[in-house]
Scaffold this motif. Structure first.
Motif, mmCIF file in Angstrom:
data_model
loop_
_atom_site.group_PDB
_atom_site.id
_atom_site.type_symbol
_atom_site.label_atom_id
_atom_site.label_comp_id
_atom_site.label_asym_id
_atom_site.label_seq_id
_atom_site.Cartn_x
_atom_site.Cartn_y
_atom_site.Cartn_z
ATOM 1 N N GLU A 98 0.829 -1.204 0.000
ATOM 2 C CA GLU A 98 0.000 0.000 0.000
ATOM 3 C C GLU A 98 0.862 1.253 0.000
ATOM 4 N N ILE A 99 0.376 2.276 -0.690
ATOM 5 C CA ILE A 99 1.007 3.599 -0.688
ATOM 6 C C ILE A 99 -0.041 4.595 -0.210
ATOM 7 N N VAL A 100 0.301 5.356 0.811
ATOM 8 C CA VAL A 100 -0.631 6.257 1.486
ATOM 9 C C VAL A 100 -0.327 7.695 1.094
ATOM 10 N N TYR A 101 -1.371 8.452 0.793
ATOM 11 C CA TYR A 101 -1.197 9.875 0.492
ATOM 12 C C TYR A 101 -2.507 10.603 0.749
ATOM 13 N N ALA A 102 -2.429 11.918 0.898
ATOM 14 C CA ALA A 102 -3.614 12.734 1.120
ATOM 15 C C ALA A 102 -4.396 12.874 -0.188
ATOM 16 N N TRP A 103 -5.685 13.167 -0.037
ATOM 17 C CA TRP A 103 -6.514 13.369 -1.225
ATOM 18 C C TRP A 103 -7.606 14.371 -0.905
ATOM 19 N N VAL A 113 0.877 4.832 -8.460
ATOM 20 C CA VAL A 113 0.665 3.687 -7.585
ATOM 21 C C VAL A 113 0.152 2.495 -8.391
ATOM 22 N N THR A 114 -0.788 2.735 -9.272
ATOM 23 C CA THR A 114 -1.348 1.652 -10.083
ATOM 24 C C THR A 114 -0.271 0.954 -10.902
ATOM 25 N N VAL A 115 0.650 1.706 -11.455
ATOM 26 C CA VAL A 115 1.727 1.119 -12.261
ATOM 27 C C VAL A 115 2.575 0.156 -11.432
ATOM 28 N N THR A 116 2.761 0.440 -10.159
ATOM 29 C CA THR A 116 3.554 -0.461 -9.320
ATOM 30 C C THR A 116 2.811 -1.753 -9.012
ATOM 31 N N GLY A 117 1.491 -1.749 -9.143
ATOM 32 C CA GLY A 117 0.680 -2.893 -8.738
ATOM 33 C C GLY A 117 0.216 -2.805 -7.300
ATOM 34 N N ALA A 118 0.676 -1.773 -6.582
ATOM 35 C CA ALA A 118 0.269 -1.587 -5.189
ATOM 36 C C ALA A 118 -1.126 -0.957 -5.131
ATOM 37 N N THR A 119 -1.606 -0.747 -3.914
ATOM 38 C CA THR A 119 -2.936 -0.192 -3.679
ATOM 39 C C THR A 119 -2.819 1.215 -3.096
ATOM 40 N N SER A 120 -3.612 2.143 -3.634
ATOM 41 C CA SER A 120 -3.661 3.498 -3.095
ATOM 42 C C SER A 120 -4.521 3.547 -1.846
ATOM 43 N N ILE A 121 -4.015 4.203 -0.821
ATOM 44 C CA ILE A 121 -4.797 4.517 0.370
ATOM 45 C C ILE A 121 -4.872 6.043 0.447
ATOM 46 N N GLN A 122 -6.057 6.571 0.133
ATOM 47 C CA GLN A 122 -6.237 8.014 0.080
ATOM 48 C C GLN A 122 -6.862 8.507 1.385
ATOM 49 N N VAL A 123 -6.175 9.436 2.026
ATOM 50 C CA VAL A 123 -6.622 9.992 3.302
ATOM 51 C C VAL A 123 -7.184 11.389 3.043
ATOM 52 N N PRO A 124 -8.448 11.637 3.380
ATOM 53 C CA PRO A 124 -9.058 12.933 3.085
ATOM 54 C C PRO A 124 -8.326 14.106 3.740
ATOM 55 N N LEU A 125 -8.316 15.228 3.036
ATOM 56 C CA LEU A 125 -7.800 16.462 3.606
ATOM 57 C C LEU A 125 -8.735 16.954 4.710
ATOM 58 N N ASP A 134 -2.220 13.304 11.328
ATOM 59 C CA ASP A 134 -2.580 12.248 12.278
ATOM 60 C C ASP A 134 -3.281 11.105 11.558
ATOM 61 N N ALA A 135 -4.195 11.443 10.649
ATOM 62 C CA ALA A 135 -4.909 10.413 9.889
ATOM 63 C C ALA A 135 -3.966 9.674 8.943
ATOM 64 N N LEU A 136 -3.010 10.387 8.362
ATOM 65 C CA LEU A 136 -2.023 9.728 7.502
ATOM 66 C C LEU A 136 -1.226 8.703 8.302
ATOM 67 N N SER A 151 3.825 19.212 0.095
ATOM 68 C CA SER A 151 3.819 20.507 0.772
ATOM 69 C C SER A 151 4.633 21.531 -0.007
ATOM 70 N N PRO A 152 3.991 22.611 -0.473
ATOM 71 C CA PRO A 152 2.571 22.932 -0.429
ATOM 72 C C PRO A 152 1.751 21.918 -1.228
ATOM 73 N N ASN A 153 0.505 21.719 -0.775
ATOM 74 C CA ASN A 153 -0.310 20.700 -1.433
ATOM 75 C C ASN A 153 -0.847 21.194 -2.765
ATOM 76 N N ASN A 154 -0.596 20.406 -3.786
ATOM 77 C CA ASN A 154 -1.126 20.664 -5.121
ATOM 78 C C ASN A 154 -2.349 19.763 -5.310
ATOM 79 N N PRO A 155 -3.556 20.308 -5.498
ATOM 80 C CA PRO A 155 -3.848 21.651 -5.996
ATOM 81 C C PRO A 155 -4.413 22.638 -4.989
ATOM 82 N N THR A 156 -4.528 22.290 -3.696
ATOM 83 C CA THR A 156 -5.290 23.152 -2.792
ATOM 84 C C THR A 156 -4.481 24.298 -2.206
ATOM 85 N N GLY A 157 -3.156 24.162 -2.058
ATOM 86 C CA GLY A 157 -2.319 25.282 -1.685
ATOM 87 C C GLY A 157 -1.668 25.316 -0.330
ATOM 88 N N PRO A 158 -2.296 24.808 0.761
ATOM 89 C CA PRO A 158 -1.650 24.932 2.072
ATOM 90 C C PRO A 158 -0.364 24.122 2.189
#
Length: 349
Positions: A98-103, A113-125, A134-136, A151-158
Motif C-alpha cells: 500500500e502507498i498512502v497519500y492525502a486526497w 501507484v497503479t503502475v507499481t501494482g500496489a494499492t492506493s490509500i487516500q486519506v481525506p484532507l 494524524d490520519a495519515l 507541501s505545499p499541497n497541489n492543488p489546494t495550496g496549504p
C-alpha cells in the motif's frame, strides 16, 4: 493481446486546455517567465546533440550535493520530480503493498501507484484543505511501503507545518519510506512551514523531491532532483529509464543555480501576485485556502465544470478537478484583473 486490466483502465495524464495566443494559460502551474537570463545560451554552449547525456548526472548531482551539504550518493536527478516519485514508488512497492497519500493531492499519484501494482490509500484532507497528518500516520500498517506528503499541497495550496511534520515522522515506522514532495517549496512564505532542507540527514526513511520546472522556469526540459539516504536513492535510480534527462537539461539546471538572486526576485513577484489575487478573491466572498505554491484554489463544488468554462470563455485556461474546485496558476500581471472579474461574476451567480 493481453494487457494488465488495471493499466488498460488507467486514464493517461491529460494537460489542461490552452487559450488563444492572446489569452492566459493558467492551468499547469508553469512560470509566466522564461528561463532565467543567460540560461539558454549557457545550456546550448555545452550540448552535443550527437552524444548521449551523462547518465550519472555527475556535474549536477555534485553541485546539488555541495549546495545541500550532502554526499554525492544522497542526490539523484530525474526527468522532473514526477519521474522521481514514480521511481521511488517502483523501488519500494509491489502488488499487495500500500502507498498512502492525502486526497485531493497531486493528480498523478494514483496512476503512479497503479503502475507499481500496489494499492492506493487516500486519506481525506481536513476541512481547511490541509493534510491530516494524524490520519495519515494512522493509515500506516504492515502493508504500507510509502507515505507521500505534498507541501505545499497541489492543488489546494496549504503547506504542512514544520513541527507537525516532525511529530508525524515520529509516528511512522522507520521501515516505511516517507516522500516529502516539495515541488513548490521556493514559493513558500510561511516561516512555520516544513522545509525539507532542514530535515536532511535526520531520518533514515525520508526522501525530499524538488524540481526545476516551477520556480526556475524549466518545465519544458523536465528535470528534478531528490535528496535522501543513498541506499534508497540507489534503488530509485535502478528503476529509471536510462538517459531520461537530456544534456541540455543538465546544463540549463546548472546555469540556473548560478542565478539565485534573479530567481529570488522572480519568486518574490509571483508570491506578491498570488497573495494579491487571494486577497481579492477573499474580499469577494470566496473561501480560498492558504496559498503557499504558485497557484490558488477556488472551491467551486458542483459548479466546477461551468466555472472552468466561464474562465475559458474569458480566454483564461484553468484546471478543474471533478466537482471539487478549480486551481488557478499565477501568471502574468495582466491576468489578475481578468481572473477577479470572472470570479466576481461566478460568485454573484
Amino acid at each position: 493481446m493481453r494487457l494488465r486490466p488495471e493499466i488498460a483502465a488507467l486514464t493517461a495524464y491529460s494537460q489542461g486546455r490552452s487559450p488563444s495566443p492572446d489569452g492566459f494559460k493558467l492551468s499547469s502551474n508553469e512560470s509566466p517567465f522564461p528561463a532565467l537570463p543567460g540560461v539558454l545560451d549557457a545550456a546550448t554552449a555545452h550540448v552535443d546533440l550527437n552524444r548521449y547525456p551523462d547518465g550519472a548526472a555527475i556535474a549536477l548531482r555534485t553541485r546539488l550535493a555541495d549546495r545541500f551539504g550532502v554526499e554525492f550518493g544522497e542526490v539523484i536527478v530525474g526527468s522532473g520530480s514526477s519521474s522521481l516519485l514514480q521511481q521511488l514508488f517502483l523501488a519500494a512497492a509491489a502488488p499487495g503493498d500500500e502507498i498512502v497519500y492525502a486526497w485531493r493531492s497531486f493528480e498523478a499519484y494514483p496512476g503512479f501507484v497503479t503502475v507499481t501494482g500496489a494499492t492506493s490509500i487516500q486519506v481525506p484532507l481536513t476541512e481547511a484543505l490541509e493534510h491530516d497528518l494524524d490520519a495519515l500516520a494512522a493509515a500506516v500498517n504492515d502493508r504500507t511501503r510509502v507515505v507521500v506528503v505534498c507541501s505545499p499541497n497541489n492543488p489546494t495550496g496549504p503547506a504542512v507545518e514544520g513541527a507537525a511534520f516532525e511529530a508525524f515522522m515520529a509516528k511512522v515506522p522507520a521501515e516505511v519510506l516517507v516522500v516529502l514532495d516539495e515541488a513548490y517549496r521556493e514559493f513558500v512564505t510561511d516561516p512555520a512551514a516544513v522545509d525539507g532542507e532542514q530535515l536532511i540527514g535526520r531520518y533514515p526513511n525520508l526522501v525530499i523531491t524538488r524540481t526545476f520546472s516551477k520556480a526556475y522556469g524549466l518545465a519544458g526540459l523536465r528535470i528534478g532532483y531528490a535528496i535522501g539516504p543513498a541506499r534508497l536513492l540507489a534503488a530509485a535510480r535502478a528503476t529509471a529509464i536510462p538517459f531520461a534527462v537530456t544534456e541540455f537539461g543538465f546544463a540549463a539546471a546548472l546555469a540556473s543555480l548560478d542565478r539565485q538572486p534573479l530567481l529570488d526576485a522572480r519568486v518574490a513577484e509571483i508570491t506578491r501576485r498570488r497573495d494579491a489575487l487571494r486577497a481579492a478573491l477573499l474580499e469577494q466572498g470566496w473561501d480560498v485556502p492558504q496559498a503557499q505554491g504558485n497557484f490558488v484554489w477556488l472551491p467551486t463544488g458542483e459548479r466546477t465544470a461551468a466555472a472552468a468554462d466561464a474562465f475559458f470563455d474569458a480566454d483564461i485556461a484553468v484546471r478543474p478537478f471533478g466537482v471539487e474546485g478549480i486551481r488557478i496558476s499565477i501568471g502574468e500581471e495582466a491576468s489578475l484583473e481578468r481572473i477577479v472579474a470572472v470570479a466576481a461574476a461566478l460568485i454573484a451567480g
